[in-house]
Design an enzyme around this catalytic site. Structure first.
Site, mmCIF file in Angstrom:
data_model
loop_
_atom_site.group_PDB
_atom_site.id
_atom_site.type_symbol
_atom_site.label_atom_id
_atom_site.label_comp_id
_atom_site.label_asym_id
_atom_site.label_seq_id
_atom_site.Cartn_x
_atom_site.Cartn_y
_atom_site.Cartn_z
ATOM 1 N N ALA A 88 20.424 47.931 38.023
ATOM 2 C CA ALA A 88 21.413 46.931 38.442
ATOM 3 C C ALA A 88 21.232 45.651 37.624
ATOM 4 O O ALA A 88 21.638 44.581 38.037
ATOM 5 C CB ALA A 88 21.269 46.650 39.940
ATOM 6 N N GLY A 89 20.609 45.798 36.443
ATOM 7 C CA GLY A 89 20.425 44.662 35.541
ATOM 8 C C GLY A 89 21.623 44.525 34.603
ATOM 9 O O GLY A 89 22.696 45.084 34.866
ATOM 10 N N LYS A 136 20.080 39.067 29.820
ATOM 11 C CA LYS A 136 21.548 39.198 29.782
ATOM 12 C C LYS A 136 22.273 38.487 30.922
ATOM 13 O O LYS A 136 23.374 37.981 30.727
ATOM 14 C CB LYS A 136 21.930 40.681 29.819
ATOM 15 C CG LYS A 136 21.678 41.368 28.513
ATOM 16 C CD LYS A 136 22.016 42.830 28.601
ATOM 17 C CE LYS A 136 21.485 43.519 27.367
ATOM 18 N NZ LYS A 136 21.492 44.963 27.497
ATOM 19 N N ASN A 171 25.683 40.135 26.213
ATOM 20 C CA ASN A 171 24.688 40.681 25.267
ATOM 21 C C ASN A 171 24.901 40.205 23.834
ATOM 22 O O ASN A 171 24.195 40.652 22.927
ATOM 23 C CB ASN A 171 24.591 42.208 25.341
ATOM 24 C CG ASN A 171 25.743 42.925 24.679
ATOM 25 O OD1 ASN A 171 26.834 42.390 24.568
ATOM 26 N ND2 ASN A 171 25.503 44.145 24.248
ATOM 27 N N THR A 186 14.918 47.628 43.160
ATOM 28 C CA THR A 186 15.107 46.549 44.135
ATOM 29 C C THR A 186 16.458 46.769 44.794
ATOM 30 O O THR A 186 17.507 46.501 44.200
ATOM 31 C CB THR A 186 15.062 45.172 43.426
ATOM 32 O OG1 THR A 186 13.869 45.113 42.643
ATOM 33 C CG2 THR A 186 15.099 44.029 44.415
HETATM 34 P P1 NDP Z 1 17.426 43.853 32.829
HETATM 35 O O1 NDP Z 1 16.137 43.133 32.788
HETATM 36 O O2 NDP Z 1 18.685 43.077 33.007
HETATM 37 O O3 NDP Z 1 17.395 44.984 33.989
HETATM 38 C C1 NDP Z 1 16.318 45.861 34.086
HETATM 39 C C2 NDP Z 1 16.643 46.955 35.098
HETATM 40 O O4 NDP Z 1 15.611 47.947 35.024
HETATM 41 C C3 NDP Z 1 16.661 46.481 36.543
HETATM 42 O O5 NDP Z 1 17.579 47.257 37.271
HETATM 43 C C4 NDP Z 1 15.216 46.755 36.986
HETATM 44 O O6 NDP Z 1 15.080 46.944 38.380
HETATM 45 C C5 NDP Z 1 14.975 48.076 36.301
HETATM 46 N N1 NDP Z 1 13.549 48.353 36.080
HETATM 47 C C6 NDP Z 1 12.714 47.699 35.258
HETATM 48 N N2 NDP Z 1 11.499 48.274 35.291
HETATM 49 C C7 NDP Z 1 11.592 49.330 36.139
HETATM 50 C C8 NDP Z 1 10.658 50.313 36.594
HETATM 51 N N3 NDP Z 1 9.393 50.332 36.165
HETATM 52 N N4 NDP Z 1 11.107 51.249 37.459
HETATM 53 C C9 NDP Z 1 12.375 51.254 37.875
HETATM 54 N N5 NDP Z 1 13.299 50.329 37.503
HETATM 55 C C10 NDP Z 1 12.902 49.383 36.639
HETATM 56 O O7 NDP Z 1 17.467 44.709 31.465
HETATM 57 P P2 NDP Z 1 18.735 45.302 30.696
HETATM 58 O O8 NDP Z 1 19.673 45.828 31.700
HETATM 59 O O9 NDP Z 1 19.193 44.323 29.689
HETATM 60 O O10 NDP Z 1 18.048 46.485 29.854
HETATM 61 C C11 NDP Z 1 17.626 47.675 30.477
HETATM 62 C C12 NDP Z 1 17.271 48.691 29.399
HETATM 63 O O11 NDP Z 1 18.440 49.018 28.640
HETATM 64 C C13 NDP Z 1 16.240 48.219 28.367
HETATM 65 O O12 NDP Z 1 15.345 49.274 28.119
HETATM 66 C C14 NDP Z 1 17.075 47.948 27.130
HETATM 67 O O13 NDP Z 1 16.328 48.098 25.949
HETATM 68 C C15 NDP Z 1 18.137 49.017 27.251
HETATM 69 N N6 NDP Z 1 19.372 48.716 26.523
HETATM 70 C C16 NDP Z 1 19.864 49.606 25.605
HETATM 71 C C17 NDP Z 1 21.043 49.366 24.932
HETATM 72 C C18 NDP Z 1 21.588 50.351 23.967
HETATM 73 O O14 NDP Z 1 22.546 50.028 23.246
HETATM 74 N N7 NDP Z 1 21.086 51.556 23.930
HETATM 75 C C19 NDP Z 1 21.800 48.133 25.153
HETATM 76 C C20 NDP Z 1 21.239 47.325 26.188
HETATM 77 C C21 NDP Z 1 20.051 47.590 26.827
HETATM 78 P P3 NDP Z 1 14.701 45.714 39.366
HETATM 79 O O15 NDP Z 1 16.018 45.053 39.721
HETATM 80 O O16 NDP Z 1 14.034 46.374 40.493
HETATM 81 O O17 NDP Z 1 13.792 44.785 38.583
#
Ligand code: NDP
Length: 280
Positions: free
Chosen positions: A141-142, A78, A99, A166
């Site tokens: 923070a993604g 994203k 998105n 992070t």
């Molecule tokens: P991104 O890749 O942009 O961000 C991922 C985030 O999750 C970061 O903050 C990352 O932290 C953190 N993270 C990943 N793995 C772990 C872990 N094992 N422990 C702790 N923190 C973790 O992804 P998105 O923001 O696009 O998506 C995140 C989630 O949201 C997904 O599961 C996605 O399917 C879901 N989603 C659901 C939607 C809905 O409509 N219900 C819509 C959009 C997304 P770090 O910075 O440390 O890597």
């Protein structure tokens, strides 16, 4: 009996890939295709597993295929795709993440972000009062977390605590949020939220696959009247939600967020405003 004419996909069907990696957890194809069926609209959403390093090549390939109307974009693309779009919508400009993308007649790529508003609407649809009294904690923070954080501030919540695995990414996000809402109380938090009304998991921790048993934060310090909300759709009831439910807390699953935004996503990608009105 089914005749060939009644089968759903023809040479005129518009195709909407969902770009993700991993892909097995995504529920959007099922939900978006349910919407197309209900609206009797000739389009189909299909899963495309695209590794982060192949995103820009994939976009260039999709641009060359006129039957591809656009795409739904999710984890981990994203933020990166927001640098590839030709025209950013208003939310995408504020949030720095996208998105949904649409190709216009010249195959220019337009991008917009619906996660934040979808999440807030999902809370409202789940009977939560999202107003100025609300003290909120968000993990992540993604792309999804960014959208949600900006949308909650636009809603005027009382305070926002941000935690991310992070820490530097959380710090950078907080700086941006403070510029967007200078009067709001926005703080860095750790993985043990306390004294808040709403706790949100906006990370991938807990989603189907290797991360399914990972908890994004600990709920031990929360009161029973706190609500715990998820972005994760699969599993529908994550470990976090199971724990919160056992404590008697109100829970909101990630399905509320996708159901609240699916019509907007389809309407934007296909440039068909009436699809935003379809309710599932
Ligand atoms: P991104 O890749 O942009 O961000 C991922 C985030 O999750 C970061 O903050 C990352 O932290 C953190 N993270 C990943 N793995 C772990 C872990 N094992 N422990 C702790 N923190 C973790 O992804 P998105 O923001 O696009 O998506 C995140 C989630 O949201 C997904 O599961 C996605 O399917 C879901 N989603 C659901 C939607 C809905 O409509 N219900 C819509 C959009 C997304 P770090 O910075 O440390 O890597």
């Amino acid at each position: 009996m089914n005749s060939i004419e009644n089968m759903p996909i023809s040479g005129k069907t518009k195709i909407i890939p969902i770009l993700a990696d991993p892909i097995a957890h995504v529920e959007t194809p099922r939900i978006m295709n349910m919407l197309f069926k209900k609206a009797n609209y000739d389009a189909v959403c299909v899963p495309f597993q695209v590794a982060a390093e192949n995103l820009s090549q994939t976009i260039e390939a999709l641009r060359l295929i006129p039957t591809i109307a656009g795409a739904v974009v999710t984890v981990p693309h994203k933020i990166n795709i927001s640098h590839l779009v030709d025209v950013k919508g208003p939310q995408a400009q504020i949030i720095g993440a996208v998105n949904a993308v649409r190709f216009d007649e010249q195959r220019q790529m337009h991008g917009e972000m619906f996660d934040g508003k979808g999440f807030v609407q999902g809370l409202i649809n789940s009977d939560l009062d999202v107003g100025s009294h609300l003290k909120v904690y968000i993990a992540g923070a993604g792309g999804a977390a960014r959208g949600i954080a900006f949308a909650l501030l636009a809603q005027g919540v009382k305070s926002l605590q941000v935690y991310n695995r992070t820490q530097a990414t959380a710090v950078a996000l907080i700086e941006e949020l403070k510029k967007y809402a200078p009067d709001a109380v926005i703080e860095l938090a750790d993985a043990t939220p306390q004294q808040v009304d709403l706790c949100i998991n906006a990370t991938s921790a807990g989603m189907l696959g290797p991360q399914q048993n990972t908890l994004p934060f600990a709920i031990d310090g929360l009161e029973a009247n706190c609500c715990v909300a998820e972005v994760i759709m699969n599993p529908l009831k994550t470990q976090l939600l199971q724990q919160a439910e056992q404590k008697g807390m109100k829970i909101v699953s990630g399905q509320a967020m996708i159901l609240a935004q699916i019509g907007q996503l389809a309407a934007f990608i296909l440039n068909e405003p009436e699809l935003a009105q379809v309710r599932l």
